[in-house]
Motif scaffolding. Sequence first.
Motif, PDB file in Angstrom:
ATOM      1  N   GLU A 191     -21.116  80.719   1.085  1.00  0.00           N
ATOM      2  CA  GLU A 191     -19.671  80.653   1.318  1.00  0.00           C
ATOM      3  C   GLU A 191     -19.314  81.460   2.561  1.00  0.00           C
ATOM      4  N   PHE A 192     -18.425  80.916   3.397  1.00  0.00           N
ATOM      5  CA  PHE A 192     -18.040  81.600   4.630  1.00  0.00           C
ATOM      6  C   PHE A 192     -16.551  81.858   4.654  1.00  0.00           C
ATOM      7  N   VAL A 193     -16.191  83.098   5.009  1.00  0.00           N
ATOM      8  CA  VAL A 193     -14.793  83.483   5.178  1.00  0.00           C
ATOM      9  C   VAL A 193     -14.644  84.039   6.588  1.00  0.00           C
ATOM     10  N   GLU A 194     -13.805  83.404   7.405  1.00  0.00           N
ATOM     11  CA  GLU A 194     -13.547  83.961   8.740  1.00  0.00           C
ATOM     12  C   GLU A 194     -12.562  85.103   8.571  1.00  0.00           C
ATOM     13  N   ALA A 195     -13.028  86.319   8.801  1.00  0.00           N
ATOM     14  CA  ALA A 195     -12.211  87.489   8.496  1.00  0.00           C
ATOM     15  C   ALA A 195     -12.509  88.621   9.458  1.00  0.00           C
ATOM     16  N   ASP A 196     -11.468  89.312   9.856  1.00  0.00           N
ATOM     17  CA  ASP A 196     -11.546  90.481  10.722  1.00  0.00           C
ATOM     18  C   ASP A 196     -11.405  91.712   9.828  1.00  0.00           C
ATOM     19  N   MET A 197     -12.417  92.564   9.791  1.00  0.00           N
ATOM     20  CA  MET A 197     -12.392  93.703   8.889  1.00  0.00           C
ATOM     21  C   MET A 197     -11.416  94.798   9.327  1.00  0.00           C
ATOM     22  N   THR A 198     -10.795  94.661  10.494  1.00  0.00           N
ATOM     23  CA  THR A 198      -9.715  95.583  10.862  1.00  0.00           C
ATOM     24  C   THR A 198      -8.377  95.115  10.322  1.00  0.00           C
ATOM     25  N   ASP A 199      -8.339  93.931   9.751  1.00  0.00           N
ATOM     26  CA  ASP A 199      -7.113  93.351   9.205  1.00  0.00           C
ATOM     27  C   ASP A 199      -7.150  93.487   7.685  1.00  0.00           C
ATOM     28  N   HIS A 209     -22.161  95.994   4.204  1.00  0.00           N
ATOM     29  CA  HIS A 209     -21.176  96.106   5.287  1.00  0.00           C
ATOM     30  C   HIS A 209     -21.890  96.279   6.630  1.00  0.00           C
ATOM     31  N   PHE A 210     -21.956  95.163   7.374  1.00  0.00           N
ATOM     32  CA  PHE A 210     -22.628  95.144   8.670  1.00  0.00           C
ATOM     33  C   PHE A 210     -21.656  94.983   9.836  1.00  0.00           C
ATOM     34  N   ALA A 211     -20.426  94.546   9.566  1.00  0.00           N
ATOM     35  CA  ALA A 211     -19.479  94.248  10.651  1.00  0.00           C
ATOM     36  C   ALA A 211     -19.225  95.493  11.489  1.00  0.00           C
ATOM     37  N   ALA A 212     -19.419  95.374  12.807  1.00  0.00           N
ATOM     38  CA  ALA A 212     -19.232  96.516  13.704  1.00  0.00           C
ATOM     39  C   ALA A 212     -19.416  96.074  15.139  1.00  0.00           C
ATOM     40  N   TYR A 213     -18.844  96.847  16.048  1.00  0.00           N
ATOM     41  CA  TYR A 213     -19.260  96.765  17.443  1.00  0.00           C
ATOM     42  C   TYR A 213     -20.620  97.453  17.523  1.00  0.00           C
ATOM     43  N   THR A 214     -21.596  96.785  18.109  1.00  0.00           N
ATOM     44  CA  THR A 214     -22.962  97.329  18.113  1.00  0.00           C
ATOM     45  C   THR A 214     -23.477  97.662  19.511  1.00  0.00           C
ATOM     46  N   ASP A 215     -22.632  97.563  20.518  1.00  0.00           N
ATOM     47  CA  ASP A 215     -23.052  97.812  21.895  1.00  0.00           C
ATOM     48  C   ASP A 215     -22.930  99.302  22.194  1.00  0.00           C
ATOM     49  N   THR A 216     -24.069  99.977  22.435  1.00  0.00           N
ATOM     50  CA  THR A 216     -24.041 101.410  22.725  1.00  0.00           C
ATOM     51  C   THR A 216     -23.426 101.711  24.080  1.00  0.00           C
ATOM     52  N   ASN A 217     -23.235 100.692  24.893  1.00  0.00           N
ATOM     53  CA  ASN A 217     -22.658 100.869  26.229  1.00  0.00           C
ATOM     54  C   ASN A 217     -21.384 100.032  26.365  1.00  0.00           C
ATOM     55  N   TYR A 218     -20.560 100.009  25.313  1.00  0.00           N
ATOM     56  CA  TYR A 218     -19.368  99.156  25.268  1.00  0.00           C
ATOM     57  C   TYR A 218     -18.336  99.627  26.294  1.00  0.00           C
ATOM     58  N   ALA A 219     -17.638  98.667  26.898  1.00  0.00           N
ATOM     59  CA  ALA A 219     -16.724  98.969  28.005  1.00  0.00           C
ATOM     60  C   ALA A 219     -15.515  99.792  27.564  1.00  0.00           C
ATOM     61  N   ASN A 220     -15.106  99.641  26.295  1.00  0.00           N
ATOM     62  CA  ASN A 220     -13.936 100.376  25.800  1.00  0.00           C
ATOM     63  C   ASN A 220     -14.371 101.244  24.621  1.00  0.00           C
ATOM     64  N   PRO A 221     -14.900 102.446  24.900  1.00  0.00           N
ATOM     65  CA  PRO A 221     -15.463 103.264  23.819  1.00  0.00           C
ATOM     66  C   PRO A 221     -14.444 103.684  22.764  1.00  0.00           C
ATOM     67  N   ARG A 222     -13.205 103.916  23.162  1.00  0.00           N
ATOM     68  CA  ARG A 222     -12.206 104.311  22.169  1.00  0.00           C
ATOM     69  C   ARG A 222     -11.962 103.190  21.167  1.00  0.00           C
ATOM     70  N   GLN A 223     -11.878 101.953  21.670  1.00  0.00           N
ATOM     71  CA  GLN A 223     -11.713 100.808  20.777  1.00  0.00           C
ATOM     72  C   GLN A 223     -12.898 100.701  19.826  1.00  0.00           C
ATOM     73  N   LEU A 224     -14.097 100.875  20.356  1.00  0.00           N
ATOM     74  CA  LEU A 224     -15.302 100.795  19.518  1.00  0.00           C
ATOM     75  C   LEU A 224     -15.221 101.807  18.386  1.00  0.00           C
ATOM     76  N   MET A 234     -12.803  99.490  10.227  1.00  0.00           N
ATOM     77  CA  MET A 234     -13.461  98.458   9.418  1.00  0.00           C
ATOM     78  C   MET A 234     -14.106  99.061   8.179  1.00  0.00           C
ATOM     79  N   THR A 235     -14.829 100.151   8.379  1.00  0.00           N
ATOM     80  CA  THR A 235     -15.529 100.766   7.255  1.00  0.00           C
ATOM     81  C   THR A 235     -14.558 101.331   6.233  1.00  0.00           C
ATOM     82  N   TYR A 236     -13.529 102.017   6.714  1.00  0.00           N
ATOM     83  CA  TYR A 236     -12.535 102.578   5.786  1.00  0.00           C
ATOM     84  C   TYR A 236     -11.835 101.459   5.013  1.00  0.00           C
TER      85      TYR A 236
END
Length: 310
Positions: A50-58, A75-90, A97-99
């Motif tokens: 089963e698939f649910v399109e869902a944003d874990m920040t929502d 719980h795997f949903a996350a930004y996973t880029d260690t060099n992400y362009a917007n670190p605060r957003q990450l 998401m986790t909370y």
Amino acid sequence: MNLSDKRVLVTGGAGLVGSHLAKRLAADNDVVVADDLSKGDRERVPDGVEFVEADMTDEADVAEAVTEDLDVVFHFAAYTDTNYANPRQLFEENTEMTYNVLERMAEVGVDDVAFTSSSTVYGEAPMPTPEDYAPLEPISVYGASKLADEGLVSTYAHSEGFTAWVFRFANIVGPHQRGNVVPDFIQKLLDDPETLEILGDGRQEKSYLHVEDCVDAMCHVVEHADREMNSYNLGTRTTTSVTTIADIVADEMGLDPDYEYTGGDRGWKGDVPKMRLSIEKLSALGWEPTTSSDDAVRKATRDLVDELTD
């Protein structure tokens, strides 16, 4: 926990590790995948899942995905880029998401959670690094976000009656992966077979674990570790340098390029140049990787070359 005849939610289940886990669990369980498809691919979600399109920040999306009939949440949903362009957003969105997931689980009475953390929580630590190494001093915002997430998971384990399994990953490689050194080298050599740019000095050395071993290890830990808070390193006993990865990729592609190094002891700000996790705790639980770090890279390279040249 016996992983059979359960209803399981995998957040981020259209990504590399999540999709492989969903496929593994679907044979004996009722599996739901929730993913916003910002990086994941809907086609990776196995048939019959089963698939649910869902944003874990929502919070509304989280409420749709995390339901009272679940037995366990991976719980795997996350930004996973260690060099992400917007670190605060990450940082803010990873912890949000986790909370959100943990808060919703407590609300509906689901109290078993498996969480994917990272070796980056250790920062530049002595090797091999055991789970009880301290102090944990990450050097990237990504590592800081994972350490904060671990703190949230620990709080729910010790204060809300949850059972939690936290996995500190080495570098995971496998088919369908993008944004990692292996597919990056392949794409660079497809564009220019004569020259390969390598970030840093090529001596960066880390442990690489194939995604199939990663999923097998996670399932083993969930089925055999039963404390309130169960933290395990997942990796191999060996490491692979960046130059060796370049050698493996070039060999699999039948090329002999010149290497051009950008210089310095790391690829980017926040990059941990050397990492090898201790897996003695995992071994004592009865699990060992089936491939070395070099072999994991080679196995992933073969799959990725086929994908990227198809």
